[in-house]
Design a protein around this motif. Structure first.
Motif, PDB file in Angstrom:
ATOM      1  N   UNK A 281      74.927  63.053  10.176  1.00 27.58           N
ATOM      2  CA  UNK A 281      74.489  62.616  11.503  1.00 27.58           C
ATOM      3  C   UNK A 281      74.479  61.099  11.532  1.00 27.58           C
ATOM      4  N   UNK A 282      75.099  60.512  12.540  1.00 25.07           N
ATOM      5  CA  UNK A 282      75.208  59.061  12.625  1.00 25.07           C
ATOM      6  C   UNK A 282      74.195  58.477  13.615  1.00 25.07           C
ATOM      7  N   UNK A 283      74.141  57.136  13.593  1.00 30.19           N
ATOM      8  CA  UNK A 283      73.213  56.404  14.468  1.00 30.19           C
ATOM      9  C   UNK A 283      73.404  56.802  15.929  1.00 30.19           C
ATOM     10  N   UNK A 284      74.631  56.895  16.376  1.00 27.41           N
ATOM     11  CA  UNK A 284      74.905  57.219  17.781  1.00 27.41           C
ATOM     12  C   UNK A 284      74.413  58.609  18.153  1.00 27.41           C
ATOM     13  N   UNK A 285      74.410  59.533  17.206  1.00 29.97           N
ATOM     14  CA  UNK A 285      73.901  60.881  17.485  1.00 29.97           C
ATOM     15  C   UNK A 285      72.388  60.867  17.704  1.00 29.97           C
ATOM     16  N   UNK A 286      71.687  60.074  16.912  1.00 31.36           N
ATOM     17  CA  UNK A 286      70.231  60.017  17.018  1.00 31.36           C
ATOM     18  C   UNK A 286      69.784  59.380  18.332  1.00 31.36           C
ATOM     19  N   UNK A 287      70.421  58.270  18.713  1.00 34.02           N
ATOM     20  CA  UNK A 287      69.984  57.558  19.914  1.00 34.02           C
ATOM     21  C   UNK A 287      70.355  58.306  21.196  1.00 34.02           C
ATOM     22  N   UNK A 288      71.206  59.306  21.084  1.00 33.99           N
ATOM     23  CA  UNK A 288      71.548  60.136  22.240  1.00 33.99           C
ATOM     24  C   UNK A 288      70.822  61.483  22.203  1.00 33.99           C
ATOM     25  N   UNK A 289      69.720  61.537  21.438  1.00 34.40           N
ATOM     26  CA  UNK A 289      68.922  62.765  21.398  1.00 34.40           C
ATOM     27  C   UNK A 289      68.444  63.111  22.801  1.00 34.40           C
ATOM     28  N   UNK A 290      68.366  64.399  23.086  1.00 32.93           N
ATOM     29  CA  UNK A 290      67.986  64.867  24.424  1.00 32.93           C
ATOM     30  C   UNK A 290      66.471  64.846  24.581  1.00 32.93           C
ATOM     31  N   UNK A 291      65.941  64.205  25.631  1.00 36.73           N
ATOM     32  CA  UNK A 291      64.482  64.209  25.852  1.00 36.73           C
ATOM     33  C   UNK A 291      63.977  65.623  26.134  1.00 36.73           C
ATOM     34  N   UNK A 292      62.841  65.956  25.579  1.00 32.73           N
ATOM     35  CA  UNK A 292      62.259  67.281  25.788  1.00 32.73           C
ATOM     36  C   UNK A 292      61.925  67.501  27.252  1.00 32.73           C
ATOM     37  N   UNK A 293      61.608  66.433  27.991  1.00 36.30           N
ATOM     38  CA  UNK A 293      61.264  66.579  29.407  1.00 36.30           C
ATOM     39  C   UNK A 293      62.413  67.171  30.206  1.00 36.30           C
ATOM     40  N   UNK A 294      63.645  67.023  29.726  1.00 34.73           N
ATOM     41  CA  UNK A 294      64.797  67.606  30.407  1.00 34.73           C
ATOM     42  C   UNK A 294      64.831  69.131  30.293  1.00 34.73           C
ATOM     43  N   UNK A 295      63.990  69.687  29.401  1.00 37.20           N
ATOM     44  CA  UNK A 295      63.968  71.132  29.223  1.00 37.20           C
ATOM     45  C   UNK A 295      62.984  71.803  30.172  1.00 37.20           C
ATOM     46  N   UNK A 296      62.307  71.002  30.999  1.00 35.09           N
ATOM     47  CA  UNK A 296      61.386  71.518  32.013  1.00 35.09           C
ATOM     48  C   UNK A 296      60.251  72.317  31.390  1.00 35.09           C
ATOM     49  N   UNK A 297      59.709  71.797  30.286  1.00 39.57           N
ATOM     50  CA  UNK A 297      58.534  72.412  29.694  1.00 39.57           C
ATOM     51  C   UNK A 297      57.298  71.961  30.468  1.00 39.57           C
ATOM     52  N   UNK A 298      56.278  72.800  30.512  1.00 39.84           N
ATOM     53  CA  UNK A 298      55.003  72.421  31.113  1.00 39.84           C
ATOM     54  C   UNK A 298      54.152  71.744  30.052  1.00 39.84           C
ATOM     55  N   UNK A 299      54.327  70.430  29.912  1.00 36.70           N
ATOM     56  CA  UNK A 299      53.606  69.703  28.869  1.00 36.70           C
ATOM     57  C   UNK A 299      52.652  68.729  29.518  1.00 36.70           C
ATOM     58  N   UNK A 300      51.540  68.500  28.802  1.00 37.28           N
ATOM     59  CA  UNK A 300      50.520  67.578  29.338  1.00 37.28           C
ATOM     60  C   UNK A 300      50.781  66.166  28.819  1.00 37.28           C
TER      61      UNK A 300
END
Length: 300
Positions: A281-300
């Protein structure tokens, strides 16, 4: 005379009003304290028999309220607590508390009985029966400000959705295919979603999975300089992948970055075998990680 009577009546009214106001304030304070109270479970123990409590997650901490009790985790069962009376016929009520790996806090009031009505307690069933809310999260140091229940929810959601959002990182040899299906990020933590596919007829028993940062120039040779990263949580235990079967897992790690001259290596090793697989896994893969908020979880 009338003035004196009027003054006395006024004082009585003011006193009654003050008492009523104080009572309301005291009731309000009591109600607020009750809202934050962790209601204890009730159980009985005896001297000649052992009681067992089955928790929904591995036991991390136990505190006994007195020397009337002895307790310990059952061998080879991280979520089972053995407990019994250390003293016969003790009369005083005592208690104990348990914290589990999913961040739940449990409190028990304990009474002695020569013949307990039950010796085995299933905490998941007891929670449902008493309709208790899971609001008593305990924060663990390694998770920072992330509650264990939220981390567990994210791990479970990634696992169940089983989407492949990273499509260029994988390895395949000896009939084994190892894929990195996704990298997610939330609140200072990474979630790595992996999949292992066994295309052979011989089961693949996972020994361990290793995460480490190495220099690119030596990534495919003997590694002289490396930094290991230990997962904070794993969604499910590392297990055996049967012949012609596929399984997945999710790993929770502290957030980090790497420079362009380094790679993150994810290695999976076979127990008593040589079919290990390696992902890079390279640097570019890490910085393009998908935010969990995009998964529409009900998080506080």
């Amino acid at each position: 005379m009338k003035a004196i009577v009027k003054s006395l009546l006024t004082m009585v009214c003011l006193t009654a009003f003050s008492i009523h106001t104080y009572a309301q304030q005291a009731t309000s304070v009591t109600n607020k304290l009750s809202m934050g109270k962790v209601e204890p479970y009730q159980m009985q123990v005896t001297y000649n028999k052992t009681s067992h409590l089955i928790f929904p997650a591995a036991i991390r901490y136990v505190d006994l309220g007195s020397e009337y009790l002895i307790a310990g985790k059952a061998e080879d069962a991280e979520n089972v607590l053995r407990i019994k009376a250390a003293v016969k016929d003790f009369e005083e009520e005592t208690n104990f508390s348990v914290i589990t790996g999913d961040g739940r806090f449990y409190n028990f009031n304990v009474f002695y009985s020569p013949d307990p009505s039950t010796l085995n307690y299933d905490l998941l069933t007891m929670q449902k029966a008493s309709n208790r809310e899971n609001g008593n999260d305990v924060l663990f140091e390694e998770l920072g400000n992330n509650s264990p229940s939220l981390a567990g929810l994210i791990l479970e959601t990634i696992y169940k959705k089983n989407k492949r959002i990273v499509k260029h990182i994988g390895s395949k040899s000896y009939g084994i295919q190892f894929l990195l299906k996704g990298i997610y990020v939330h609140n200072g933590k990474f979630y790595f979603h992996t999949e292992l596919k066994n295309q052979s007829n011989v089961p693949f028993t996972i020994d361990f999975v290793n995460f480490k940062i190495v220099d690119k120039k030596v990534a495919k040779r003997t590694v002289m300089q490396e930094k290991s990263i230990t997962p904070l949580r794993i969604y499910k235990p590392l297990d055996e992948i049967a012949g012609t079967a596929t399984d997945q897992n999710v790993f929770l790690l502290d957030q980090f970055t790497i420079t362009d001259d380094k790679v993150l290596m994810i290695e999976i090793f076979e127990k008593n075998g040589g079919r290990q697989q390696v992902l890079e896994v390279e640097h570019s893969d890490l910085v393009h990680a998908k935010p969990i908020t995009d998964m529409h979880l009900k998080i506080n």
